[in-house]
Design a protein around this motif. Structure first.
Motif, mmCIF file in Angstrom:
data_model
loop_
_atom_site.group_PDB
_atom_site.id
_atom_site.type_symbol
_atom_site.label_atom_id
_atom_site.label_comp_id
_atom_site.label_asym_id
_atom_site.label_seq_id
_atom_site.Cartn_x
_atom_site.Cartn_y
_atom_site.Cartn_z
ATOM 1 N N GLY A 85 1.163 -0.923 -0.010
ATOM 2 C CA GLY A 85 -0.145 0.007 0.269
ATOM 3 C C GLY A 85 0.929 0.662 0.117
ATOM 4 O O GLY A 85 2.111 1.163 0.179
ATOM 5 N N ASP A 86 0.333 2.244 -0.384
ATOM 6 C CA ASP A 86 0.363 3.967 -0.409
ATOM 7 C C ASP A 86 1.779 3.934 1.176
ATOM 8 O O ASP A 86 2.783 4.645 0.523
ATOM 9 N N ASP A 87 1.286 3.545 2.210
ATOM 10 C CA ASP A 87 1.534 3.445 3.681
ATOM 11 C C ASP A 87 3.781 2.375 3.698
ATOM 12 O O ASP A 87 3.771 3.163 4.449
ATOM 13 N N ASP A 88 3.434 2.317 2.597
ATOM 14 C CA ASP A 88 4.643 0.648 2.969
ATOM 15 C C ASP A 88 6.119 1.179 3.132
ATOM 16 O O ASP A 88 6.913 1.069 4.391
ATOM 17 N N MET A 89 6.541 2.157 2.350
ATOM 18 C CA MET A 89 7.906 2.478 2.079
ATOM 19 C C MET A 89 8.007 3.255 3.095
ATOM 20 O O MET A 89 8.975 3.281 3.905
ATOM 21 N N ALA A 90 6.901 4.385 3.208
ATOM 22 C CA ALA A 90 7.140 5.758 4.224
ATOM 23 C C ALA A 90 7.370 4.902 5.796
ATOM 24 O O ALA A 90 7.987 5.500 6.755
ATOM 25 N N ALA A 91 6.936 3.995 5.680
ATOM 26 C CA ALA A 91 7.099 3.390 7.383
ATOM 27 C C ALA A 91 8.112 2.775 7.506
ATOM 28 O O ALA A 91 8.711 2.953 8.144
ATOM 29 N N HIS A 92 8.527 1.807 6.368
ATOM 30 C CA HIS A 92 10.102 1.425 6.649
ATOM 31 C C HIS A 92 11.076 3.325 7.126
ATOM 32 O O HIS A 92 11.846 3.075 7.631
ATOM 33 N N ILE A 93 10.593 3.541 6.308
ATOM 34 C CA ILE A 93 11.548 4.759 6.585
ATOM 35 C C ILE A 93 11.364 5.609 8.334
ATOM 36 O O ILE A 93 12.775 5.731 8.274
ATOM 37 N N ARG A 94 10.375 5.171 8.432
ATOM 38 C CA ARG A 94 10.492 6.486 9.675
ATOM 39 C C ARG A 94 11.130 5.568 10.783
ATOM 40 O O ARG A 94 11.530 5.256 11.329
ATOM 41 N N THR A 95 10.345 3.458 10.965
ATOM 42 C CA THR A 95 11.204 3.150 11.713
ATOM 43 C C THR A 95 12.719 3.367 11.408
ATOM 44 O O THR A 95 13.394 3.224 12.698
ATOM 45 N N ALA A 96 13.738 3.051 10.263
ATOM 46 C CA ALA A 96 15.192 3.722 9.861
ATOM 47 C C ALA A 96 15.231 4.864 10.870
ATOM 48 O O ALA A 96 16.659 5.045 10.927
ATOM 49 N N LEU A 97 14.325 6.193 10.700
ATOM 50 C CA LEU A 97 14.902 7.145 11.453
ATOM 51 C C LEU A 97 14.648 7.022 12.896
ATOM 52 O O LEU A 97 15.424 7.931 13.631
ATOM 53 N N THR A 98 14.004 6.574 13.509
ATOM 54 C CA THR A 98 14.302 6.213 14.625
ATOM 55 C C THR A 98 14.699 4.671 15.685
ATOM 56 O O THR A 98 15.739 4.262 14.496
ATOM 57 N N ASN A 99 13.910 4.073 16.437
ATOM 58 C CA ASN A 99 14.608 2.697 17.076
ATOM 59 C C ASN A 99 13.728 1.873 17.237
ATOM 60 O O ASN A 99 12.486 1.460 17.220
ATOM 61 N N VAL A 100 14.680 0.348 17.123
ATOM 62 C CA VAL A 100 13.820 -1.215 16.833
ATOM 63 C C VAL A 100 14.262 -1.539 18.946
ATOM 64 O O VAL A 100 13.792 -2.451 19.256
ATOM 65 N N ASN A 101 15.016 -0.790 18.787
ATOM 66 C CA ASN A 101 15.540 -1.427 20.405
ATOM 67 C C ASN A 101 15.983 -0.343 21.440
ATOM 68 O O ASN A 101 16.434 1.468 21.013
ATOM 69 N N LEU A 102 15.256 -0.168 22.628
ATOM 70 C CA LEU A 102 15.622 1.111 23.713
ATOM 71 C C LEU A 102 15.866 0.170 24.735
ATOM 72 O O LEU A 102 16.022 -1.211 25.113
ATOM 73 N N SER A 103 16.993 0.441 25.831
ATOM 74 C CA SER A 103 17.610 -0.072 26.672
ATOM 75 C C SER A 103 17.230 1.068 28.011
ATOM 76 O O SER A 103 17.649 2.481 28.000
ATOM 77 N N ILE A 104 17.170 0.739 28.996
ATOM 78 C CA ILE A 104 17.056 1.514 30.192
ATOM 79 C C ILE A 104 17.406 0.989 31.487
ATOM 80 O O ILE A 104 16.827 -0.546 31.880
ATOM 81 N N PRO A 105 18.062 1.592 32.048
ATOM 82 C CA PRO A 105 18.431 1.500 33.694
ATOM 83 C C PRO A 105 17.698 1.053 34.450
ATOM 84 O O PRO A 105 16.271 1.413 34.571
ATOM 85 N N ILE A 106 17.301 0.139 35.488
ATOM 86 C CA ILE A 106 16.838 -0.382 36.033
ATOM 87 C C ILE A 106 17.337 0.027 37.686
ATOM 88 O O ILE A 106 18.538 -0.446 38.030
#
Length: 140
Positions: A85-106
């Motif tokens: 769909g029309d949002d397919d590549m835009a979604a991939h770019i948004r993900t590449a510009l943000t994060n798929v992993n987070l690390s948070i101290p406890i």
């Protein structure tokens, strides 16, 4: 003694939006019982991402969407990839510009987040999905 805890969260989304998951993640920090450690979150998708962002003023999330709609617009004619769909590549770019992993101290049995910080799944597709987030805690 150092220990480990792992769990997979399943989050249903209703389309492009921010979904706060801080409380769900915090439940697992409490369940594991570690007083100090590190939690890592990993989203197993290429069209959604994870963010730590302000959780007090919703206009922050509105502004994020406004900016990203300019950076990665849906249906841009330069995209070749549009299989889903029309949002397919835009979604991939948004993900590449943000994060798929987070690390948070406890510390002292709680995630070390600032007063106004929340953990968000940011769905980049315009329709809903079931998103999987792997949660892993090292602690004692």
């Amino acid at each position: 003694m150092l220990g480990q805890y792992a769990h997979e969260l399943s989050i249903s989304t209703q389309g492009r939006a921010f979904y706060e998951i801080t409380k769900e993640v915090n439940k697992h920090v409490s369940l594991c019982g570690y007083k100090t450690g590190l939690i890592t979150l990993h989203i197993q998708h290429t069209s959604a991402s994870l963010l730590i962002q302000e959780n007090a003023d919703p206009s922050v999330r509105i502004d994020f969407e406004s900016i990203f709609s300019r950076l990665a617009p849906d249906a841009d004619p330069v995209y070749e990839h549009n299989y889903e769909g029309d949002d397919d590549m835009a979604a991939h770019i948004r993900t590449a510009l943000t994060n798929v992993n987070l690390s948070i101290p406890i510390s002292e049995g709680s995630m070390v987040l600032g007063t106004w910080q929340g953990i968000y799944l940011w769905e980049h597709r315009t329709h809903g999905h079931n998103r999987r987030i792997h949660l892993h805690i090292l602690g004692q």
